[in-house]
Design a protein around this motif. Structure first.
Motif, PDB file in Angstrom:
ATOM      1  N   SER A   1       0.847  -1.187   0.000  1.00 31.88           N
ATOM      2  CA  SER A   1       0.000   0.000   0.000  1.00 31.88           C
ATOM      3  C   SER A   1       0.877   1.228   0.000  1.00 31.88           C
TER       4      SER A   1
ATOM      5  N   HIS B   1       3.037   3.071   5.175  1.00 30.69           N
ATOM      6  CA  HIS B   1       2.390   1.908   5.767  1.00 30.69           C
ATOM      7  C   HIS B   1       2.339   0.834   4.697  1.00 30.69           C
TER       8      HIS B   1
ATOM      9  N   VAL C   1      -0.489  -4.385   3.088  1.00 29.61           N
ATOM     10  CA  VAL C   1      -1.923  -4.618   3.136  1.00 29.61           C
ATOM     11  C   VAL C   1      -2.228  -5.860   2.321  1.00 29.61           C
TER      12      VAL C   1
ATOM     13  N   HIS D   1      -4.967  -8.751   0.916  1.00 26.26           N
ATOM     14  CA  HIS D   1      -6.388  -9.020   0.695  1.00 26.26           C
ATOM     15  C   HIS D   1      -6.544 -10.306  -0.080  1.00 26.26           C
TER      16      HIS D   1
ATOM     17  N   TYR E   1      -9.379  -8.546   4.581  1.00 28.37           N
ATOM     18  CA  TYR E   1      -8.190  -7.723   4.477  1.00 28.37           C
ATOM     19  C   TYR E   1      -7.352  -7.958   5.727  1.00 28.37           C
TER      20      TYR E   1
ATOM     21  N   ILE F   1      -4.287  -6.594   7.730  1.00 30.31           N
ATOM     22  CA  ILE F   1      -3.512  -5.360   7.754  1.00 30.31           C
ATOM     23  C   ILE F   1      -2.353  -5.524   8.717  1.00 30.31           C
TER      24      ILE F   1
ATOM     25  N   CYS G   1      -9.916   6.512   6.647  1.00 29.50           N
ATOM     26  CA  CYS G   1      -8.684   5.995   7.245  1.00 29.50           C
ATOM     27  C   CYS G   1      -9.024   5.186   8.490  1.00 29.50           C
TER      28      CYS G   1
ATOM     29  N   TYR H   1      -2.785   0.152   9.714  1.00 32.29           N
ATOM     30  CA  TYR H   1      -3.345   1.379   9.162  1.00 32.29           C
ATOM     31  C   TYR H   1      -3.818   1.071   7.748  1.00 32.29           C
ATOM     32  N   LYS H   2      -4.975   1.601   7.389  1.00 31.28           N
ATOM     33  CA  LYS H   2      -5.522   1.336   6.063  1.00 31.28           C
ATOM     34  C   LYS H   2      -6.288   2.549   5.577  1.00 31.28           C
ATOM     35  N   GLU H   3      -6.112   2.884   4.301  1.00 37.08           N
ATOM     36  CA  GLU H   3      -6.888   3.934   3.656  1.00 37.08           C
ATOM     37  C   GLU H   3      -7.792   3.293   2.608  1.00 37.08           C
ATOM     38  N   ILE H   4      -9.075   3.631   2.675  1.00 31.95           N
ATOM     39  CA  ILE H   4     -10.068   3.028   1.796  1.00 31.95           C
ATOM     40  C   ILE H   4     -10.789   4.133   1.050  1.00 31.95           C
TER      41      ILE H   4
ATOM     42  N   PHE I   1     -12.063  -6.345   7.969  1.00 32.96           N
ATOM     43  CA  PHE I   1     -10.687  -5.879   8.075  1.00 32.96           C
ATOM     44  C   PHE I   1     -10.042  -6.562   9.279  1.00 32.96           C
TER      45      PHE I   1
END
Length: 552
Positions: A13, A23, A26, A28, A38, A40, A361, A378-381, A396
Protein backbone atom coordinates in the motif's frame (compact mmCIF):
# COMPACT_ATOMS: atom_id res chain seq x y z
CA UNK A 1 7.83 -7.49 10.59
CA UNK A 2 4.71 -9.48 11.40
CA UNK A 3 4.11 -12.29 8.98
CA UNK A 4 0.61 -13.38 8.09
CA UNK A 5 0.94 -16.58 6.17
CA UNK A 6 -2.16 -18.40 5.05
CA UNK A 7 -4.31 -15.34 4.41
CA UNK A 8 -3.16 -14.16 1.02
CA UNK A 9 -0.33 -12.57 -0.84
CA UNK A 10 0.72 -9.14 0.38
CA UNK A 11 0.15 -6.11 -1.81
CA UNK A 12 2.09 -2.98 -0.98
CA UNK A 13 0.00 0.00 0.00
CA UNK A 14 1.22 3.46 -0.81
CA UNK A 15 -0.69 5.05 2.05
CA UNK A 16 1.08 7.62 4.17
CA UNK A 17 0.31 8.63 7.70
CA UNK A 18 -0.04 12.16 8.93
CA UNK A 19 3.52 12.10 10.22
CA UNK A 20 4.92 11.08 6.86
CA UNK A 21 5.62 7.43 7.60
CA UNK A 22 4.63 4.85 5.03
CA UNK A 23 2.39 1.91 5.77
CA UNK A 24 3.06 -1.31 3.92
CA UNK A 25 1.80 -4.82 3.78
CA UNK A 26 -1.92 -4.62 3.14
CA UNK A 27 -3.11 -8.11 2.30
CA UNK A 28 -6.39 -9.02 0.70
CA UNK A 29 -7.93 -12.23 -0.49
CA UNK A 30 -9.71 -12.98 -3.71
CA UNK A 31 -12.69 -10.63 -3.81
CA UNK A 32 -14.90 -13.31 -5.28
CA UNK A 33 -14.89 -14.97 -1.87
CA UNK A 34 -17.52 -14.23 0.76
CA UNK A 35 -16.88 -12.04 2.63
CA UNK A 36 -13.80 -10.06 1.57
CA UNK A 37 -10.89 -10.31 3.98
CA UNK A 38 -8.19 -7.72 4.48
CA UNK A 39 -5.23 -8.55 6.70
CA UNK A 40 -3.51 -5.36 7.75
CA UNK A 41 0.03 -5.66 9.00
CA UNK A 42 1.96 -3.67 11.54
CA UNK A 43 3.29 -0.22 10.75
CA UNK A 44 6.83 -0.68 12.05
CA UNK A 45 8.00 2.78 11.04
CA UNK A 46 5.31 4.92 12.63
CA UNK A 47 6.48 7.30 15.34
CA UNK A 48 3.18 6.63 17.06
CA UNK A 49 4.68 3.30 18.18
CA UNK A 50 6.41 4.23 21.41
CA UNK A 51 7.74 2.47 24.48
CA UNK A 52 8.21 3.75 28.00
CA UNK A 53 11.81 4.05 29.17
CA UNK A 54 11.64 1.36 31.84
CA UNK A 55 10.18 -1.35 29.64
CA UNK A 56 11.33 -3.18 26.55
CA UNK A 57 8.98 -4.69 24.02
CA UNK A 58 9.72 -7.77 21.96
CA UNK A 59 7.66 -8.61 18.90
CA UNK A 60 7.29 -12.32 18.27
CA UNK A 61 7.45 -13.12 14.57
CA UNK A 62 5.34 -16.00 13.37
CA UNK A 63 3.66 -17.62 10.42
CA UNK A 64 0.02 -17.40 11.28
CA UNK A 65 -1.22 -20.33 9.26
CA UNK A 66 -4.73 -18.89 9.40
CA UNK A 67 -7.00 -20.85 7.12
CA UNK A 68 -9.60 -19.09 5.03
CA UNK A 69 -12.78 -19.00 7.05
CA UNK A 70 -16.10 -20.27 5.80
CA UNK A 71 -19.31 -18.51 6.74
CA UNK A 72 -22.29 -20.50 7.84
CA UNK A 73 -24.39 -20.68 4.70
CA UNK A 74 -28.00 -19.69 5.04
CA UNK A 75 -29.24 -22.95 3.54
CA UNK A 76 -27.89 -24.89 6.52
CA UNK A 77 -31.08 -24.05 8.40
CA UNK A 78 -33.81 -26.70 8.66
CA UNK A 79 -36.35 -24.42 7.05
CA UNK A 80 -34.05 -23.67 4.14
CA UNK A 81 -33.47 -27.38 3.65
CA UNK A 82 -37.24 -27.69 3.47
CA UNK A 83 -37.32 -24.89 0.92
CA UNK A 84 -34.70 -26.41 -1.37
CA UNK A 85 -36.22 -29.87 -0.97
CA UNK A 86 -39.52 -28.38 -2.04
CA UNK A 87 -38.02 -26.69 -5.08
CA UNK A 88 -36.38 -29.91 -6.23
CA UNK A 89 -39.28 -32.23 -5.50
CA UNK A 90 -42.51 -32.81 -7.37
CA UNK A 91 -44.21 -34.17 -4.25
CA UNK A 92 -46.18 -31.83 -2.00
CA UNK A 93 -44.85 -31.08 1.46
CA UNK A 94 -46.66 -30.70 4.74
CA UNK A 95 -46.24 -27.43 6.58
CA UNK A 96 -45.03 -28.12 10.08
CA UNK A 97 -46.72 -25.92 12.68
CA UNK A 98 -43.77 -26.16 15.04
CA UNK A 99 -40.90 -23.70 15.15
CA UNK A 100 -37.56 -24.46 13.58
CA UNK A 101 -34.66 -23.62 15.84
CA UNK A 102 -30.97 -23.55 14.95
CA UNK A 103 -28.23 -21.72 16.83
CA UNK A 104 -30.87 -19.91 18.91
CA UNK A 105 -32.56 -18.56 15.77
CA UNK A 106 -36.29 -19.18 15.58
CA UNK A 107 -37.65 -19.77 12.12
CA UNK A 108 -41.15 -19.03 10.82
CA UNK A 109 -43.95 -20.96 12.45
CA UNK A 110 -47.72 -20.95 12.35
CA UNK A 111 -48.06 -22.78 15.66
CA UNK A 112 -49.09 -19.67 17.59
CA UNK A 113 -51.79 -18.77 15.07
CA UNK A 114 -55.24 -20.36 14.83
CA UNK A 115 -55.41 -22.44 11.66
CA UNK A 116 -58.89 -23.19 10.36
CA UNK A 117 -57.83 -24.96 7.15
CA UNK A 118 -54.34 -26.35 7.52
CA UNK A 119 -54.28 -28.20 4.19
CA UNK A 120 -55.27 -25.02 2.37
CA UNK A 121 -52.53 -23.04 4.11
CA UNK A 122 -49.99 -25.82 3.51
CA UNK A 123 -50.54 -25.42 -0.21
CA UNK A 124 -50.20 -21.63 -0.04
CA UNK A 125 -47.05 -21.96 2.07
CA UNK A 126 -45.55 -24.39 -0.43
CA UNK A 127 -46.29 -21.95 -3.26
CA UNK A 128 -44.68 -19.11 -1.30
CA UNK A 129 -41.51 -21.13 -0.77
CA UNK A 130 -41.42 -22.01 -4.46
CA UNK A 131 -41.84 -18.37 -5.47
CA UNK A 132 -39.14 -16.89 -3.22
CA UNK A 133 -36.07 -15.49 -4.99
CA UNK A 134 -33.11 -17.83 -5.20
CA UNK A 135 -30.93 -17.99 -2.07
CA UNK A 136 -33.46 -16.22 0.14
CA UNK A 137 -32.22 -16.51 3.72
CA UNK A 138 -35.20 -17.69 5.76
CA UNK A 139 -33.70 -16.36 8.96
CA UNK A 140 -34.89 -12.99 7.62
CA UNK A 141 -38.33 -14.13 6.53
CA UNK A 142 -41.69 -14.03 8.32
CA UNK A 143 -45.13 -15.32 7.41
CA UNK A 144 -48.55 -14.69 8.92
CA UNK A 145 -52.16 -15.67 8.42
CA UNK A 146 -54.12 -12.93 6.65
CA UNK A 147 -57.88 -12.42 6.60
CA UNK A 148 -60.34 -9.53 6.76
CA UNK A 149 -59.20 -8.78 10.32
CA UNK A 150 -55.81 -7.71 8.99
CA UNK A 151 -52.51 -8.67 10.62
CA UNK A 152 -49.24 -7.41 12.04
CA UNK A 153 -46.04 -9.08 10.90
CA UNK A 154 -42.39 -8.46 11.77
CA UNK A 155 -39.00 -10.04 11.13
CA UNK A 156 -37.32 -10.33 14.56
CA UNK A 157 -34.16 -8.30 15.21
CA UNK A 158 -34.37 -6.39 11.93
CA UNK A 159 -36.61 -3.39 12.63
CA UNK A 160 -38.90 -4.41 9.74
CA UNK A 161 -42.65 -4.49 10.42
CA UNK A 162 -45.73 -4.78 8.21
CA UNK A 163 -49.28 -3.80 9.22
CA UNK A 164 -52.28 -4.82 7.12
CA UNK A 165 -55.37 -2.94 8.37
CA UNK A 166 -58.77 -4.46 8.91
CA UNK A 167 -60.85 -5.05 5.76
CA UNK A 168 -57.84 -4.41 3.52
CA UNK A 169 -58.43 -7.71 1.69
CA UNK A 170 -61.51 -9.56 0.48
CA UNK A 171 -60.82 -13.22 1.20
CA UNK A 172 -63.29 -16.04 1.67
CA UNK A 173 -60.66 -18.17 3.45
CA UNK A 174 -57.55 -17.50 5.47
CA UNK A 175 -54.53 -16.69 3.34
CA UNK A 176 -50.82 -16.19 4.05
CA UNK A 177 -48.71 -13.08 3.65
CA UNK A 178 -44.93 -12.82 4.01
CA UNK A 179 -42.09 -10.34 4.22
CA UNK A 180 -38.46 -11.19 3.46
CA UNK A 181 -35.16 -9.34 3.26
CA UNK A 182 -33.26 -9.58 -0.01
CA UNK A 183 -29.47 -9.69 0.29
CA UNK A 184 -28.31 -10.99 -3.09
CA UNK A 185 -26.51 -8.42 -5.22
CA UNK A 186 -28.28 -9.03 -8.54
CA UNK A 187 -31.69 -8.87 -6.85
CA UNK A 188 -31.11 -5.37 -5.46
CA UNK A 189 -31.47 -2.03 -7.24
CA UNK A 190 -28.41 -1.19 -9.34
CA UNK A 191 -26.72 1.94 -8.02
CA UNK A 192 -25.65 4.76 -10.29
CA UNK A 193 -22.50 6.74 -9.62
CA UNK A 194 -22.88 8.56 -6.31
CA UNK A 195 -25.92 6.60 -5.12
CA UNK A 196 -26.03 4.60 -1.91
CA UNK A 197 -28.53 2.18 -0.42
CA UNK A 198 -30.09 3.51 2.78
CA UNK A 199 -32.39 0.69 3.85
CA UNK A 200 -32.80 -3.06 3.63
CA UNK A 201 -34.40 -4.40 0.46
CA UNK A 202 -37.79 -5.72 1.57
CA UNK A 203 -39.97 -8.14 -0.40
CA UNK A 204 -43.70 -8.39 0.37
CA UNK A 205 -45.92 -11.08 -1.09
CA UNK A 206 -47.40 -13.19 -2.45
CA UNK A 207 -48.14 -11.17 -5.57
CA UNK A 208 -51.72 -12.42 -5.94
CA UNK A 209 -52.87 -10.52 -2.84
CA UNK A 210 -54.80 -7.37 -3.73
CA UNK A 211 -55.05 -4.63 -1.13
CA UNK A 212 -58.22 -2.55 -0.99
CA UNK A 213 -56.63 0.03 1.30
CA UNK A 214 -53.01 0.99 2.09
CA UNK A 215 -50.84 -1.15 4.35
CA UNK A 216 -47.86 0.26 6.28
CA UNK A 217 -44.29 -1.00 5.98
CA UNK A 218 -41.82 0.30 8.56
CA UNK A 219 -38.05 -0.12 8.49
CA UNK A 220 -34.83 1.56 9.59
CA UNK A 221 -32.68 3.77 7.37
CA UNK A 222 -29.22 5.35 7.60
CA UNK A 223 -29.73 8.81 6.07
CA UNK A 224 -28.75 11.87 8.11
CA UNK A 225 -31.86 13.76 7.08
CA UNK A 226 -30.40 17.14 8.02
CA UNK A 227 -27.82 16.75 5.22
CA UNK A 228 -28.42 17.31 1.50
CA UNK A 229 -30.19 14.20 0.24
CA UNK A 230 -32.09 13.33 -2.89
CA UNK A 231 -34.10 10.33 -1.68
CA UNK A 232 -35.76 7.86 -4.03
CA UNK A 233 -38.08 5.04 -3.08
CA UNK A 234 -37.51 2.14 -5.48
CA UNK A 235 -40.02 -0.58 -6.34
CA UNK A 236 -39.91 -3.84 -8.26
CA UNK A 237 -42.60 -6.45 -8.81
CA UNK A 238 -40.06 -9.08 -9.88
CA UNK A 239 -36.86 -8.01 -7.96
CA UNK A 240 -35.01 -7.51 -11.26
CA UNK A 241 -36.66 -4.50 -12.90
CA UNK A 242 -36.54 -1.60 -10.49
CA UNK A 243 -38.12 1.82 -10.91
CA UNK A 244 -38.43 5.00 -8.85
CA UNK A 245 -41.97 5.47 -7.57
CA UNK A 246 -41.32 8.42 -5.25
CA UNK A 247 -38.75 11.19 -4.90
CA UNK A 248 -39.03 12.59 -1.40
CA UNK A 249 -40.22 16.20 -1.41
CA UNK A 250 -41.39 15.97 -5.03
CA UNK A 251 -44.60 14.00 -4.48
CA UNK A 252 -47.69 14.80 -6.52
CA UNK A 253 -51.25 13.59 -6.75
CA UNK A 254 -50.23 10.61 -8.91
CA UNK A 255 -47.55 9.35 -6.49
CA UNK A 256 -48.76 5.82 -5.59
CA UNK A 257 -47.22 5.65 -2.09
CA UNK A 258 -46.61 7.86 0.93
CA UNK A 259 -43.21 7.99 2.65
CA UNK A 260 -42.60 9.45 6.10
CA UNK A 261 -39.58 9.60 8.42
CA UNK A 262 -39.48 10.01 12.17
CA UNK A 263 -36.62 11.26 14.34
CA UNK A 264 -35.46 7.75 15.29
CA UNK A 265 -34.03 6.67 11.92
CA UNK A 266 -37.26 4.94 10.97
CA UNK A 267 -39.22 5.20 7.73
CA UNK A 268 -42.85 4.33 7.03
CA UNK A 269 -44.41 3.56 3.65
CA UNK A 270 -48.14 3.47 2.94
CA UNK A 271 -48.51 1.25 -0.13
CA UNK A 272 -51.05 -0.88 -1.99
CA UNK A 273 -48.86 -3.02 -4.29
CA UNK A 274 -47.07 -6.25 -3.43
CA UNK A 275 -43.42 -6.32 -4.43
CA UNK A 276 -39.96 -5.22 -3.28
CA UNK A 277 -39.12 -1.81 -1.81
CA UNK A 278 -35.80 -0.08 -1.08
CA UNK A 279 -34.68 3.45 -0.19
CA UNK A 280 -31.85 4.84 -2.33
CA UNK A 281 -30.13 8.20 -1.92
CA UNK A 282 -27.51 10.52 -3.36
CA UNK A 283 -26.16 14.00 -2.70
CA UNK A 284 -28.23 16.86 -4.07
CA UNK A 285 -25.21 18.27 -5.92
CA UNK A 286 -21.42 18.33 -5.91
CA UNK A 287 -21.52 21.29 -3.56
CA UNK A 288 -24.19 19.98 -1.20
CA UNK A 289 -23.12 16.70 0.34
CA UNK A 290 -25.23 13.97 1.90
CA UNK A 291 -24.26 12.01 5.01
CA UNK A 292 -25.23 8.60 6.38
CA UNK A 293 -24.81 6.63 9.58
CA UNK A 294 -22.33 3.75 9.66
CA UNK A 295 -21.57 1.37 12.53
CA UNK A 296 -18.34 -0.43 13.32
CA UNK A 297 -18.50 -3.80 15.06
CA UNK A 298 -15.31 -5.28 16.52
CA UNK A 299 -14.53 -8.94 17.13
CA UNK A 300 -11.58 -10.82 18.58
CA UNK A 301 -10.30 -14.23 17.59
CA UNK A 302 -7.52 -16.33 19.06
CA UNK A 303 -6.17 -19.57 17.64
CA UNK A 304 -2.99 -21.59 17.75
CA UNK A 305 -0.77 -23.03 15.06
CA UNK A 306 2.26 -25.26 14.98
CA UNK A 307 5.51 -23.61 13.91
CA UNK A 308 8.42 -25.18 12.04
CA UNK A 309 9.99 -26.05 15.40
CA UNK A 310 6.81 -27.94 16.41
CA UNK A 311 5.93 -25.39 19.07
CA UNK A 312 2.46 -23.90 19.45
CA UNK A 313 2.11 -20.26 18.46
CA UNK A 314 -0.88 -18.24 19.62
CA UNK A 315 -2.43 -16.01 16.98
CA UNK A 316 -4.69 -13.14 18.01
CA UNK A 317 -6.63 -11.05 15.52
CA UNK A 318 -8.89 -8.02 15.70
CA UNK A 319 -11.70 -8.11 13.17
CA UNK A 320 -13.46 -4.88 12.21
CA UNK A 321 -16.76 -4.99 10.34
CA UNK A 322 -18.36 -1.82 8.95
CA UNK A 323 -22.10 -1.88 8.33
CA UNK A 324 -25.09 0.30 7.69
CA UNK A 325 -26.37 1.54 11.05
CA UNK A 326 -29.51 -0.59 10.90
CA UNK A 327 -30.63 -3.49 13.06
CA UNK A 328 -30.91 -5.92 10.15
CA UNK A 329 -27.29 -5.29 9.07
CA UNK A 330 -26.11 -5.80 12.65
CA UNK A 331 -28.09 -9.02 12.99
CA UNK A 332 -26.49 -10.47 9.85
CA UNK A 333 -23.04 -9.49 11.08
CA UNK A 334 -23.53 -11.04 14.53
CA UNK A 335 -24.92 -14.24 13.03
CA UNK A 336 -21.95 -14.58 10.68
CA UNK A 337 -19.27 -13.79 13.25
CA UNK A 338 -20.72 -15.97 16.00
CA UNK A 339 -20.91 -18.84 13.50
CA UNK A 340 -17.14 -18.38 13.14
CA UNK A 341 -16.82 -18.43 16.96
CA UNK A 342 -15.51 -14.90 17.17
CA UNK A 343 -15.70 -12.83 20.36
CA UNK A 344 -17.74 -9.60 20.34
CA UNK A 345 -15.50 -6.95 21.90
CA UNK A 346 -17.96 -4.13 22.52
CA UNK A 347 -21.26 -2.65 21.43
CA UNK A 348 -21.35 -1.23 17.88
CA UNK A 349 -19.81 2.20 17.48
CA UNK A 350 -21.68 4.61 15.23
CA UNK A 351 -20.21 7.43 13.17
CA UNK A 352 -21.22 9.62 10.24
CA UNK A 353 -19.87 9.10 6.72
CA UNK A 354 -19.93 12.11 4.38
CA UNK A 355 -20.23 11.95 0.60
CA UNK A 356 -17.09 13.97 0.13
CA UNK A 357 -14.06 13.36 -2.09
CA UNK A 358 -12.03 11.88 0.69
CA UNK A 359 -10.64 8.59 1.90
CA UNK A 360 -11.66 6.69 5.00
CA UNK A 361 -8.68 5.99 7.25
CA UNK A 362 -8.57 3.17 9.79
CA UNK A 363 -5.80 3.12 12.38
CA UNK A 364 -5.34 0.64 15.24
CA UNK A 365 -2.87 1.04 18.10
CA UNK A 366 -2.16 -1.55 20.78
CA UNK A 367 -1.85 -0.04 24.23
CA UNK A 368 1.30 -1.00 26.13
CA UNK A 369 0.79 1.26 29.11
CA UNK A 370 -1.00 4.48 29.98
CA UNK A 371 1.74 6.40 28.16
CA UNK A 372 2.77 4.14 25.29
CA UNK A 373 1.25 2.39 22.30
CA UNK A 374 2.41 0.46 19.26
CA UNK A 375 0.70 0.69 15.89
CA UNK A 376 -0.57 -2.64 14.56
CA UNK A 377 -2.26 -1.47 11.39
CA UNK A 378 -3.35 1.38 9.16
CA UNK A 379 -5.52 1.34 6.06
CA UNK A 380 -6.89 3.93 3.66
CA UNK A 381 -10.07 3.03 1.80
CA UNK A 382 -11.76 4.93 -1.00
CA UNK A 383 -15.09 6.56 -0.24
CA UNK A 384 -16.72 4.57 -3.04
CA UNK A 385 -16.00 1.34 -1.18
CA UNK A 386 -18.09 2.53 1.74
CA UNK A 387 -20.67 4.52 -0.22
CA UNK A 388 -21.65 2.57 -3.30
CA UNK A 389 -20.52 -1.03 -2.81
CA UNK A 390 -21.43 -3.88 -0.48
CA UNK A 391 -18.90 -2.85 2.15
CA UNK A 392 -20.81 -4.88 4.75
CA UNK A 393 -19.31 -7.96 3.08
CA UNK A 394 -15.81 -6.78 4.03
CA UNK A 395 -13.87 -7.73 7.13
CA UNK A 396 -10.69 -5.88 8.08
CA UNK A 397 -8.36 -8.16 10.04
CA UNK A 398 -5.56 -6.77 12.20
CA UNK A 399 -3.02 -9.29 13.45
CA UNK A 400 -2.11 -8.58 17.07
CA UNK A 401 1.56 -9.34 17.76
CA UNK A 402 2.54 -11.50 20.72
CA UNK A 403 4.01 -8.91 23.05
CA UNK A 404 6.04 -9.43 26.19
CA UNK A 405 6.79 -6.67 28.66
CA UNK A 406 10.17 -7.15 30.34
CA UNK A 407 11.26 -5.42 33.53
CA UNK A 408 13.76 -6.17 36.29
CA UNK A 409 11.62 -8.72 38.10
CA UNK A 410 9.30 -10.47 35.67
CA UNK A 411 8.06 -10.94 32.16
CA UNK A 412 4.37 -10.21 31.61
CA UNK A 413 2.42 -11.40 28.60
CA UNK A 414 -0.23 -9.18 27.04
CA UNK A 415 -2.18 -12.08 25.64
CA UNK A 416 -4.68 -12.25 28.54
CA UNK A 417 -5.69 -8.61 28.54
CA UNK A 418 -5.61 -6.33 25.51
CA UNK A 419 -6.45 -2.67 25.11
CA UNK A 420 -6.62 -1.18 21.62
CA UNK A 421 -7.30 2.30 20.30
CA UNK A 422 -9.21 2.52 17.02
CA UNK A 423 -9.54 5.65 14.90
CA UNK A 424 -11.80 5.84 11.84
CA UNK A 425 -11.94 9.17 10.06
CA UNK A 426 -12.09 11.18 6.86
CA UNK A 427 -8.99 13.42 6.91
CA UNK A 428 -10.75 16.63 5.90
CA UNK A 429 -13.85 16.11 8.10
CA UNK A 430 -12.46 15.21 11.49
CA UNK A 431 -15.56 16.35 13.39
CA UNK A 432 -17.27 13.07 12.52
CA UNK A 433 -14.29 10.85 13.37
CA UNK A 434 -14.72 7.74 15.49
CA UNK A 435 -12.25 7.32 18.35
CA UNK A 436 -12.74 4.36 20.65
CA UNK A 437 -10.78 2.19 23.09
CA UNK A 438 -11.43 -1.54 23.23
CA UNK A 439 -10.60 -3.72 26.21
CA UNK A 440 -10.54 -7.47 25.62
CA UNK A 441 -10.20 -9.97 28.44
CA UNK A 442 -9.18 -13.02 26.46
CA UNK A 443 -10.00 -15.38 29.35
CA UNK A 444 -13.67 -14.68 28.60
CA UNK A 445 -13.11 -15.74 25.01
CA UNK A 446 -13.10 -19.37 26.13
CA UNK A 447 -16.42 -19.14 27.97
CA UNK A 448 -18.79 -16.86 26.06
CA UNK A 449 -19.31 -14.86 22.87
CA UNK A 450 -18.22 -11.58 24.45
CA UNK A 451 -20.24 -8.42 24.92
CA UNK A 452 -23.90 -9.08 25.71
CA UNK A 453 -25.38 -9.22 22.22
CA UNK A 454 -28.98 -9.46 23.43
CA UNK A 455 -28.78 -5.85 24.62
CA UNK A 456 -27.76 -4.56 21.19
CA UNK A 457 -29.64 -6.85 18.82
CA UNK A 458 -32.72 -4.65 19.03
CA UNK A 459 -31.80 -0.97 18.79
CA UNK A 460 -35.29 0.01 19.87
CA UNK A 461 -37.20 -2.20 22.32
CA UNK A 462 -39.92 -4.17 20.60
CA UNK A 463 -43.32 -3.90 22.19
CA UNK A 464 -45.40 -7.00 22.61
CA UNK A 465 -48.69 -7.24 20.73
CA UNK A 466 -50.57 -6.42 23.92
CA UNK A 467 -48.50 -3.28 24.52
CA UNK A 468 -49.01 -1.84 21.03
CA UNK A 469 -51.66 0.86 20.91
CA UNK A 470 -54.48 -0.30 18.68
CA UNK A 471 -57.89 1.28 18.56
CA UNK A 472 -60.94 -1.02 18.32
CA UNK A 473 -62.63 -0.87 14.93
CA UNK A 474 -65.75 0.78 16.37
CA UNK A 475 -63.73 3.70 17.77
CA UNK A 476 -61.84 4.04 14.49
CA UNK A 477 -65.11 4.25 12.59
CA UNK A 478 -66.50 6.92 14.92
CA UNK A 479 -63.30 8.99 14.69
CA UNK A 480 -63.49 8.82 10.90
CA UNK A 481 -67.09 10.06 10.97
CA UNK A 482 -66.23 13.18 12.99
CA UNK A 483 -62.76 13.99 11.57
CA UNK A 484 -63.15 13.22 7.85
CA UNK A 485 -65.58 16.06 6.96
CA UNK A 486 -63.65 19.32 6.33
CA UNK A 487 -64.71 22.35 8.35
CA UNK A 488 -64.07 26.09 8.22
CA UNK A 489 -61.71 26.04 11.23
CA UNK A 490 -59.48 23.47 9.58
CA UNK A 491 -59.35 21.36 12.75
CA UNK A 492 -60.47 18.27 10.89
CA UNK A 493 -58.31 15.35 9.70
CA UNK A 494 -55.81 17.82 8.19
CA UNK A 495 -54.88 19.48 11.49
CA UNK A 496 -55.05 16.07 13.17
CA UNK A 497 -52.49 14.75 10.65
CA UNK A 498 -50.15 17.69 11.14
CA UNK A 499 -50.25 17.85 14.94
CA UNK A 500 -50.26 14.12 15.66
CA UNK A 501 -47.95 12.76 12.96
CA UNK A 502 -46.17 15.83 11.61
CA UNK A 503 -47.65 15.36 8.13
CA UNK A 504 -47.43 18.39 5.85
CA UNK A 505 -48.03 16.70 2.48
CA UNK A 506 -51.75 15.91 2.58
CA UNK A 507 -52.59 15.12 -1.05
CA UNK A 508 -52.00 11.39 -0.66
CA UNK A 509 -54.58 11.18 2.13
CA UNK A 510 -56.97 13.62 0.45
CA UNK A 511 -57.43 11.18 -2.44
CA UNK A 512 -58.66 8.44 -0.08
CA UNK A 513 -62.30 7.89 0.83
CA UNK A 514 -61.44 8.18 4.54
CA UNK A 515 -58.21 10.10 5.24
CA UNK A 516 -58.59 9.59 9.00
CA UNK A 517 -58.62 5.81 8.65
CA UNK A 518 -55.20 5.77 6.98
CA UNK A 519 -53.80 8.27 9.47
CA UNK A 520 -54.84 5.91 12.27
CA UNK A 521 -53.14 2.99 10.51
CA UNK A 522 -49.93 5.02 10.24
CA UNK A 523 -50.28 6.04 13.90
CA UNK A 524 -50.55 2.37 14.86
CA UNK A 525 -47.45 1.50 12.83
CA UNK A 526 -45.50 4.24 14.57
CA UNK A 527 -46.50 2.79 17.97
CA UNK A 528 -47.50 6.20 19.22
CA UNK A 529 -49.11 6.85 22.61
CA UNK A 530 -52.90 6.81 22.90
CA UNK A 531 -52.65 9.48 25.60
CA UNK A 532 -50.78 11.70 23.15
CA UNK A 533 -53.58 11.28 20.59
CA UNK A 534 -56.16 12.36 23.17
CA UNK A 535 -54.05 15.40 24.07
CA UNK A 536 -53.64 16.38 20.41
CA UNK A 537 -57.39 16.15 19.80
CA UNK A 538 -58.03 18.43 22.77
CA UNK A 539 -55.32 20.86 21.65
CA UNK A 540 -56.86 21.30 18.19
CA UNK A 541 -60.29 21.87 19.69
CA UNK A 542 -61.75 18.45 18.98
CA UNK A 543 -62.79 17.35 22.44
CA UNK A 544 -65.72 15.57 20.79
CA UNK A 545 -63.27 13.19 19.10
CA UNK A 546 -61.24 12.83 22.30
CA UNK A 547 -64.38 11.88 24.23
CA UNK A 548 -65.05 9.05 21.77
CA UNK A 549 -61.80 7.42 22.89
CA UNK A 550 -62.30 8.18 26.58
CA UNK A 551 -65.84 6.78 26.66
CA UNK A 552 -64.57 3.39 25.55
Amino acid sequence: MIKSGGLSTCITSKGTSSNGSSHIGVCHSDKTEYPFYYSIQQDTTSTRSCVSQNNSVSLTNFDSGIEKEKLLLSNDSPLNRQLYATKSSIHPITLSTSSYTSNHIQYPSLASQPISNENHLNLIYENILQSLPEHTDLRYFAVSILNNKGCRLEIPNTGVTLIIPEDAVLLDDDHLIFIALINIENQMPMLNNGQTRLSPVILIGPSEITLLKPAVLSFEHTAVLESSWKLNLMFSDDIFNWKTILTYGQENISTPVYLQFNNQQQAFILFESMGAYALIGESVSKHHHASKYIQMVSFFNRSSTTTETNSNEIISTLRLRFLDATTDALERCLTEEFALQNYLCDQPKQFILHDYEDQICINVDLELSSTSRINIGYKEISLKTFWSTRFDRSCFIFIIPNLQLDNEHSTTTFIDHLAMHIDVYQPTILDSALHTRLCVNTHNFLHNSGYNSSSIRQRQPTKSTKEISKLPSLIRQKLCVVLDPPNSLGNDWRMFANNLLGINYLQYFATKSSPTEHLLTLWEARQESLVNMINVLNQIGRSDAASIILQH
